[in-house]
Design a protein around this motif. Structure first.
Motif, short mmCIF file in Angstrom:
data_model
loop_
_atom_site.label_atom_id
_atom_site.label_comp_id
_atom_site.label_asym_id
_atom_site.label_seq_id
_atom_site.Cartn_x
_atom_site.Cartn_y
_atom_site.Cartn_z
N ASP A 119 0.82 -1.22 0.00
CA ASP A 119 0.00 0.00 0.00
C ASP A 119 0.85 1.27 0.00
OD1 ASP A 119 0.96 -0.55 2.52
OD2 ASP A 119 -0.86 0.05 3.59
N SER A 120 2.05 1.17 -0.56
CA SER A 120 2.97 2.30 -0.62
C SER A 120 2.41 3.42 -1.49
CB SER A 120 4.32 1.86 -1.19
OG SER A 120 5.02 1.05 -0.27
N PRO A 121 2.90 4.65 -1.29
CA PRO A 121 2.50 5.76 -2.17
C PRO A 121 2.80 5.44 -3.63
CG PRO A 121 3.65 6.60 -0.24
CD PRO A 121 3.77 5.11 -0.19
N THR A 122 1.93 5.89 -4.51
CA THR A 122 2.06 5.65 -5.94
C THR A 122 2.75 6.82 -6.62
OG1 THR A 122 -0.07 6.68 -6.41
CG2 THR A 122 -0.08 4.31 -5.88
N MET A 123 3.03 6.66 -7.92
CA MET A 123 3.61 7.77 -8.67
C MET A 123 2.63 8.92 -8.78
SD MET A 123 6.09 9.22 -10.05
CE MET A 123 7.30 7.89 -9.99
N GLU A 124 1.33 8.63 -8.84
CA GLU A 124 0.33 9.69 -8.85
C GLU A 124 0.39 10.50 -7.55
OE1 GLU A 124 -4.54 10.27 -9.28
OE2 GLU A 124 -3.63 8.29 -9.53
N ASN A 125 0.59 9.80 -6.42
CA ASN A 125 0.76 10.50 -5.14
C ASN A 125 2.01 11.38 -5.17
OD1 ASN A 125 -0.19 7.46 -3.38
ND2 ASN A 125 -1.51 9.14 -4.07
N PHE A 126 3.09 10.84 -5.73
CA PHE A 126 4.34 11.59 -5.81
C PHE A 126 4.17 12.85 -6.64
CE2 PHE A 126 8.29 12.73 -7.88
CZ PHE A 126 9.22 12.68 -6.85
N VAL A 173 5.84 36.52 -12.94
CA VAL A 173 6.49 36.33 -14.24
C VAL A 173 7.94 35.90 -14.04
CG1 VAL A 173 7.21 37.49 -16.36
CG2 VAL A 173 4.98 38.01 -15.36
N ARG A 174 8.58 36.48 -13.03
CA ARG A 174 9.98 36.14 -12.74
C ARG A 174 10.12 34.71 -12.25
NH1 ARG A 174 13.40 39.16 -7.94
NH2 ARG A 174 15.19 37.74 -7.90
N PHE A 175 9.13 34.26 -11.47
CA PHE A 175 9.12 32.88 -10.96
C PHE A 175 7.86 32.18 -11.49
CE2 PHE A 175 11.26 35.43 -7.63
CZ PHE A 175 12.51 34.82 -7.65
N PRO A 176 7.90 31.63 -12.69
CA PRO A 176 6.68 31.06 -13.32
C PRO A 176 6.17 29.84 -12.56
CG PRO A 176 8.46 31.40 -14.93
CD PRO A 176 9.07 31.54 -13.57
N GLU A 177 4.90 29.53 -12.78
CA GLU A 177 4.29 28.35 -12.17
C GLU A 177 4.89 27.08 -12.76
OE1 GLU A 177 0.41 27.51 -11.20
OE2 GLU A 177 -0.25 29.56 -10.92
N PRO A 178 4.97 26.01 -11.94
CA PRO A 178 5.52 24.75 -12.47
C PRO A 178 4.50 24.01 -13.32
CG PRO A 178 4.80 24.47 -10.19
CD PRO A 178 4.64 25.93 -10.52
N ASN A 179 5.01 23.31 -14.31
CA ASN A 179 4.19 22.41 -15.13
C ASN A 179 4.92 21.07 -15.14
OD1 ASN A 179 3.14 20.91 -17.37
ND2 ASN A 179 2.18 22.79 -18.09
N ILE A 180 4.33 20.06 -14.49
CA ILE A 180 5.02 18.79 -14.30
C ILE A 180 4.28 17.66 -15.00
CG2 ILE A 180 5.74 17.06 -12.59
CD1 ILE A 180 6.20 19.36 -10.63
N GLU A 181 5.02 16.87 -15.76
CA GLU A 181 4.51 15.64 -16.37
C GLU A 181 5.48 14.52 -16.00
OE1 GLU A 181 1.75 15.38 -18.00
OE2 GLU A 181 1.26 17.47 -18.52
N ILE A 182 4.94 13.37 -15.59
CA ILE A 182 5.78 12.22 -15.26
C ILE A 182 5.32 11.05 -16.13
CG2 ILE A 182 6.63 10.72 -13.44
CD1 ILE A 182 6.05 12.86 -11.41
N ILE A 183 6.21 10.59 -17.00
CA ILE A 183 5.85 9.63 -18.03
C ILE A 183 6.51 8.28 -17.75
CG2 ILE A 183 5.84 9.18 -20.52
CD1 ILE A 183 6.34 12.26 -20.83
N ALA A 184 5.71 7.23 -17.72
CA ALA A 184 6.25 5.88 -17.50
C ALA A 184 7.10 5.46 -18.69
CB ALA A 184 5.12 4.89 -17.28
N GLN A 185 8.26 4.87 -18.42
CA GLN A 185 9.10 4.34 -19.47
C GLN A 185 8.66 2.91 -19.79
OE1 GLN A 185 11.99 6.79 -20.55
NE2 GLN A 185 9.98 7.49 -19.91
#
Length: 342
Positions: A119-126, A173-185
């Motif tokens: 029941d460990s944290p998933t990649m979606e949780n990460f 503008v100086r510190f833009p918002e993050p956009n994160i994608e995590i793709i399974a290999q």
């Protein structure tokens, strides 16, 4: 002690506007891992633990990694149990804190993930956790910068002075918002196996994502990213639907494998299985995993072992591996990061 763990292989893509992961690692990303933040939802709480920036030597090169654990702190509850032939009411709760190990390679942004319990944290949780924490750090940084700039502005006469007033909008503008994608290999074999299990294919959807510092391996995806850059987007979706029949298995398998080799494309397959039930497959459905016997307690040794396994998969042709387009700049950024943090 548990034996046999699976190492999952992912690609961590992070942008801040036109900037990339390493451009804001020291100010935003590293504090998100190490500042003791928590993400709460009901009785569940996710946080990072014992995160460190370490280096491992490979062929005379010191490569940097972020090593740590993500923990899910929760309460397991029961209301009854069965004993002596009958159900008995008994409300009890017990704390449970399953964990997963993560290793992020900063030179190529590959992310390795090991669930330590069922029941460990998933990649979606990460992903949800690191995204929230980076946004929290960004908000605090903007607030701190704004207060400091306002003090200087007021000290120098405010609106009657000569200094330009800093606004939170400017700082955003100086510190833009993050956009994160995590793709399974994934591997070609995994894709072929999934496609073979589909009775019919109704749709193939490819979400093409702008990578961190990697060069394109396919002219088709390179052309798409050039168009995406022209219109100012970080990703675009391209869909193939059946017409007057179904999509051919061999053709869809070939296209999916080409997309997989790019390692920065989210694949979604939709169709039906042999029982005519709806079937949906994504990168996560055919992600590549490697079995390991045990987890080395020393972070540097475990990190080195996992990354060596990753390089073996590249050598064996199972995955393409990253192709860094501006290695000299990447190494310079990494050198500066290590000087600041270590």
């Amino acid at each position: 002690m548990k034996k046999n763990y699976n190492v999952e292989f992912w690609n961590f893509v992070c942008h801040f506007g036109e900037h990339k992961l390493l451009d804001f690692y020291s100010e935003l990303v590293h504090p998100a891992f190490t500042n003791g933040l928590t993400r709460d939802y009901g009785e569940n709480c996710w946080f990072f633990h014992n995160v460190e920036l370490l280096t491992c030597n490979f062929d005379g090169n010191e490569l940097p990694f972020v090593y740590g654990r993500i923990i899910k702190d929760t309460v397991l509850r029961r209301t009854q149990y069965f004993s002596e032939g009958e159900l008995k009411e008994d409300e009890k709760g017990i704390q449970s804190s399953p964990s997963s190990i993560f290793i992020l390679s900063l030179i190529d942004h590959r992310l390795f993930f090991v669930k330590e319990q069922s029941d460990s944290p998933t990649m979606e949780n990460f992903k949800s956790t690191i995204t929230k924490f980076i946004k929290d750090i960004r908000t605090k940084l903007i607030d701190d910068e704004y207060r400091a700039a306002k003090e200087i502005y007021d000290y120098n006469g405010g609106s009657n002075g000569k200094l330009h007033r800093t606004t939170k909008k400017n700082l955003g503008v100086r510190f833009p918002e993050p956009n994160i994608e995590i793709i399974a290999q994934s591997s070609d074999a995994g894709i072929d196996e999934f496609v073979r299990g589909m009775k019919s294919i109704d749709q193939l959807q490819l979400e093409v994502i702008t990578p961190n510092n990697e060069s394109d391996c396919n002219g088709f995806f390179e052309a798409i990213r050039k168009k995406d850059k022209q219109v100012g987007v970080k990703k675009s979706t391209h869909t193939y639907r059946k017409k007057d029949g179904v999509l051919a298995h061999d053709n869809i398998s070939d296209i999916s494998k080409e997309a997989n080799k790019d390692e920065n494309v989210q694949i979604t397959l939709k169709g039906k299985d042999i029982h005519n039930d709806k079937l949906i497959g994504t990168n996560d459905s055919f992600k590549l995993v490697k079995r390991i016997d045990e987890i080395e307690e020393i972070p540097t040794l475990f990190t080195k072992s996992v990354y060596e396994s990753f390089m073996e998969l590249i050598k064996d042709g199972i995955i393409r591996g990253p192709k860094i387009s501006d290695m000299d700049k990447v190494k310079e950024k990494l050198s500066n990061i290590l000087k600041i943090i270590r």
